[in-house]
Motif scaffolding. Sequence first.
Motif, PDB file in Angstrom:
ATOM      1  N   SER A   1      -5.865 -44.346   0.904  1.00  0.00           N
ATOM      2  CA  SER A   1      -4.966 -45.331   0.324  1.00  0.00           C
ATOM      3  C   SER A   1      -5.143 -45.372  -1.191  1.00  0.00           C
ATOM      4  O   SER A   1      -4.162 -45.464  -1.944  1.00  0.00           O
TER       5      SER A   1
ATOM      6  N   GLN B   1      -2.304 -44.628  -3.870  1.00  0.00           N
ATOM      7  CA  GLN B   1      -1.926 -45.587  -4.908  1.00  0.00           C
ATOM      8  C   GLN B   1      -2.024 -44.967  -6.301  1.00  0.00           C
ATOM      9  O   GLN B   1      -1.155 -45.185  -7.154  1.00  0.00           O
TER      10      GLN B   1
ATOM     11  N   GLN C   1       1.023 -42.852  -7.308  1.00  0.00           N
ATOM     12  CA  GLN C   1       2.323 -43.467  -7.545  1.00  0.00           C
ATOM     13  C   GLN C   1       2.687 -43.299  -9.029  1.00  0.00           C
ATOM     14  O   GLN C   1       1.934 -43.676  -9.912  1.00  0.00           O
TER      15      GLN C   1
ATOM     16  N   GLN D   1      -8.560 -46.355  -8.278  1.00  0.00           N
ATOM     17  CA  GLN D   1      -8.142 -47.602  -7.632  1.00  0.00           C
ATOM     18  C   GLN D   1      -9.407 -48.373  -7.296  1.00  0.00           C
ATOM     19  O   GLN D   1     -10.325 -47.851  -6.663  1.00  0.00           O
TER      20      GLN D   1
ATOM     21  N   TYR E   1      -1.316 -52.755   2.090  1.00  0.00           N
ATOM     22  CA  TYR E   1      -0.492 -51.869   1.269  1.00  0.00           C
ATOM     23  C   TYR E   1       0.304 -50.908   2.145  1.00  0.00           C
ATOM     24  O   TYR E   1       1.469 -50.602   1.860  1.00  0.00           O
TER      25      TYR E   1
ATOM     26  N   TYR F   1       4.190 -51.372   1.735  1.00  0.00           N
ATOM     27  CA  TYR F   1       4.583 -50.371   0.733  1.00  0.00           C
ATOM     28  C   TYR F   1       6.108 -50.265   0.638  1.00  0.00           C
ATOM     29  O   TYR F   1       6.789 -50.230   1.655  1.00  0.00           O
TER      30      TYR F   1
ATOM     31  N   ARG G   1       3.793 -55.000  -3.539  1.00  0.00           N
ATOM     32  CA  ARG G   1       2.438 -55.560  -3.668  1.00  0.00           C
ATOM     33  C   ARG G   1       2.560 -57.069  -3.577  1.00  0.00           C
ATOM     34  O   ARG G   1       3.255 -57.692  -4.382  1.00  0.00           O
TER      35      ARG G   1
END
Length: 390
Positions: A157, A161, A164, A264, A276, A280, A283
């Motif tokens: 995860s 993140q 992104q 992260q 998340y 998704y 947030r």
Amino acid sequence: MPLRLSLLGSTGSIGTQALEVAEQLNRTGTFPVEIAVLAARSNVQLLEQQARRLSPQAVALFEPAAARDFRQRTRDLDITVLEGPEGLCEAAAWEGADTTLNAVVGMVGLRPTMAAIKAKKTLALANKETLVAGGSLVIEAARQNGVKILPVDSEHSAIFQCLQGSPEERAVKRLILTASGGPFFGWEKERLQAVTPEQALCHPNWDMGAKITIDCATMMNKGLEVIEAAWLFHMPVERIGVVVHRESIVHSMVEFADNAVIAQMGAPDMRLPIQYALTYPQRLESPSGALDLPALGKLTFFEPDRERFPCLNLCIKAMERGGLVPAAANGANEAAVQLFLEKKIGFMDIPRLVQAAADSQPAVQAAKVEDVLEADRMARSRVLELAGSL
């Protein structure tokens, strides 16, 4: 319209936390979640409590005897009860759900994953064995069916993140997974020989199920995560690094072509990556606590000790050989961990048995799920055979 969720493994660590997240989202009204299906292996008592509280359309129990018990207990409920491996697959592909969160532990999760993908469900994936053992089949099935796989593991995860907004795949130089180092960080090899299951189950930072906690102690978990990351992010294993980060605050990092590193960070709380995956790309307010950096004081990073914890390299070598070798390594580890928990083998016997089973598996490609399951079966059989002579 609410997110309609089929939750596989609802009575386990990830499953119970996923329900906390869903109920928190429903309380705030920001992102309604409807629990369409709950599935478990055999914990009838907790599953009944969940079913009465959440009123799902169906439940599934992997153990048929548990399903019979559940039917008896809930005769007053209007609920469909599924059972066995087929029931788990039916739960994964449930028509009344649009998202399946697969949080079951072990190879039992592979068929439900494939069932969810073929039914074109959005897949929130916490069952790492799915990709470790059947990665090529799963990724190809997801591509053919246009299914998005959203990682739930904290490390994957974190990478997801960090990626992104990345302009292109070529911009990524390296993925860096963080590892807590488990309860035996810095221990001498001689001391590791005498480790007990009770000691190995005391993780310093995370509250998890028994199997994954032992995997963290051997660093097998991090090896499995390297394989999983290779499939999820289309990255060769030589471009996936591992660092030991004792505080478990930096959950993983991405290094880009210009040598910038994006990390992260967050408290060691699985509810954050679970939420998340469910919400998704939004947030939203989370039950996970805020991060207090001054209170932490410092963050530390170390090279993993690959000699004392050889499972990490065993997984990397299995992925390099490819084909069904990772499936064999995974199956061998599941069998060896169970023997260790039963106090039938020692802690350092786990990597020895995994190595032997992986070495005996030819690096042939899987053409179908049955090939993966057969490699898994043979590896477990090999472990049981060798364990008898230890």
